[in-house]
Enzyme design. Structure first.
Site, PDB file in Angstrom:
ATOM      1  CE  LYS A 182      -2.698   1.178   3.846  1.00 41.67           C
ATOM      2  NZ  LYS A 182      -3.993   1.498   4.230  1.00 41.67           N
TER       3      LYS A 182
HETATM    4  C1  5RP Z   1      -2.469   4.203   8.346  1.00 38.53           C
HETATM    5  C2  5RP Z   1      -2.989   3.396   7.547  1.00 38.53           C
HETATM    6  C3  5RP Z   1      -4.378   3.387   6.942  1.00 38.53           C
HETATM    7  O1  5RP Z   1      -5.190   2.455   6.771  1.00 38.53           O
HETATM    8  C4  5RP Z   1      -4.289   4.346   5.515  1.00 38.53           C
HETATM    9  O2  5RP Z   1      -3.764   5.624   5.715  1.00 38.53           O
HETATM   10  C5  5RP Z   1      -5.514   4.259   4.554  1.00 38.53           C
HETATM   11  O3  5RP Z   1      -6.448   5.211   5.307  1.00 38.53           O
HETATM   12  P1  5RP Z   1      -6.375   6.665   4.558  1.00 38.53           P
HETATM   13  O4  5RP Z   1      -7.265   6.474   3.283  1.00 38.53           O
HETATM   14  O5  5RP Z   1      -7.432   7.237   5.424  1.00 38.53           O
HETATM   15  O6  5RP Z   1      -5.543   7.200   4.005  1.00 38.53           O
HETATM   16  O7  5RP Z   1      -2.554   2.325   6.918  1.00 38.53           O
HETATM   17  O8  5RP Z   1      -1.139   3.787   8.798  1.00 38.53           O
END
Ligand code: 5RP
Length: 260
Positions: A152
């Site tokens: 991610k």
């Molecule tokens: C924080 C994360 C969150 O899940 C990630 O940031 C996704 O959420 P958003 O779309 O609100 O940024 O891993 O550590």
């Protein structure tokens, strides 16, 4: 993927103060749910068949010493007991605790591999982290080389370069709340430029109309609609949904900080 794991270091984040209230209406439209074991145990219907991506790293808070000082916080036996489909852990490339978080990742991959459970590496969380293709490309590649099965990251200019240099699928985080048309453009640009999906949180459930928003994002990911069409879906769907009310509880705490 719907991300609702924010409380693990932010506490009662705005509009996620009462996790069950936030999660319940969105669950039918999520392909998977990313969260901690505490929220899974307390705030999700145990009969749900939505696949669970379990956050298993933590040990810091937004007011603590250093956000990057994370460790593995859940055993593999507990993850199996909770019947999760994937384990999620943050790495902080370029931070003081880079080494610790990268070895966390390697250890988690080893544990997961014993039982056939994949690992999602979360990159570039933190205000001080660079969000350009050079930095994200480095962080994502390092994650893949350590054995992450999916990564991610954040969308950026020249995102294709990040995708090209990363041999495993990439999904993007939504980041800070944006106006809905901008968040939908971000989702569409990410998919168009090579992300296999999104793992969005705040841009869904901090919207005044979270169900309409998740439906619009879903249409981008699954139905190939562009950002303009998706905004049309949002406008149509929001007519069916009451505006999200302000949650009074814990408001002062929920506004204590942001990580980006
Ligand atoms: C924080 C994360 C969150 O899940 C990630 O940031 C996704 O959420 P958003 O779309 O609100 O940024 O891993 O550590």
């Amino acid at each position: 993927m719907l991300a609702v794991d924010h409380g693990y270091f932010l506490g009662p984040t705005e509009r996620l103060e009462v996790p069950r209230k936030t999660i319940e209406p969105l669950l039918p439209y999520a392909d998977s749910l990313m969260l901690t074991r505490g929220v899974l145990r307390t705030s999700v219907d145990p009969t749900t068949d939505v696949p669970i991506v379990l956050r298993v790293s933590g040990g810091t808070s937004i007011i603590g010493e250093d956000l990057s000082k994370e460790t593995i916080t859940v055993s593999i036996e507990e993850a199996i007991r909770l019947n999760v489909v994937c384990l999620a852990l943050s790495i902080f490339v370029g931070s003081k605790y880079e080494h610790q978080t990268l070895t966390n990742l390697a250890k988690l991959v080893d544990e997961g591999e014993k039982y056939g459970i994949p690992v999602l590496a979360v990159t570039a969380v933190g205000k001080e982290m660079g969000r350009d293709a050079r930095y994200l490309g480095l962080a994502c590649r390092v994650a893949a080389e350590q054995g992450a099965h999916v990564v991610k990251t954040y969308y950026c200019e020249n995102f294709e370069q990040v995708v090209e240099g990363c041999p495993v699928p990439l999904i993007i985080a939504g980041g800070k709340k944006l106006p809905e048309p901008d968040a939908l453009k971000l989702a569409h640009d990410s998919i168009t430029h090579g992300a296999v999906g999104v793992d969005m949180g705040r841009n869904i459930w901090q919207s005044d109309y979270p169900v309409a928003m998740i439906k619009a994002v879903r249409a981008i990911v699954h139905k190939n609609v562009d950002a303009k069409e998706a905004y049309g879906i949002f406008l149509k769907e929001k007519e069916k949904e009451p505006i999200q009310k302000e949650t009074k509880v814990l408001k002062a705490v929920s506004q204590s900080g942001s990580f980006d």
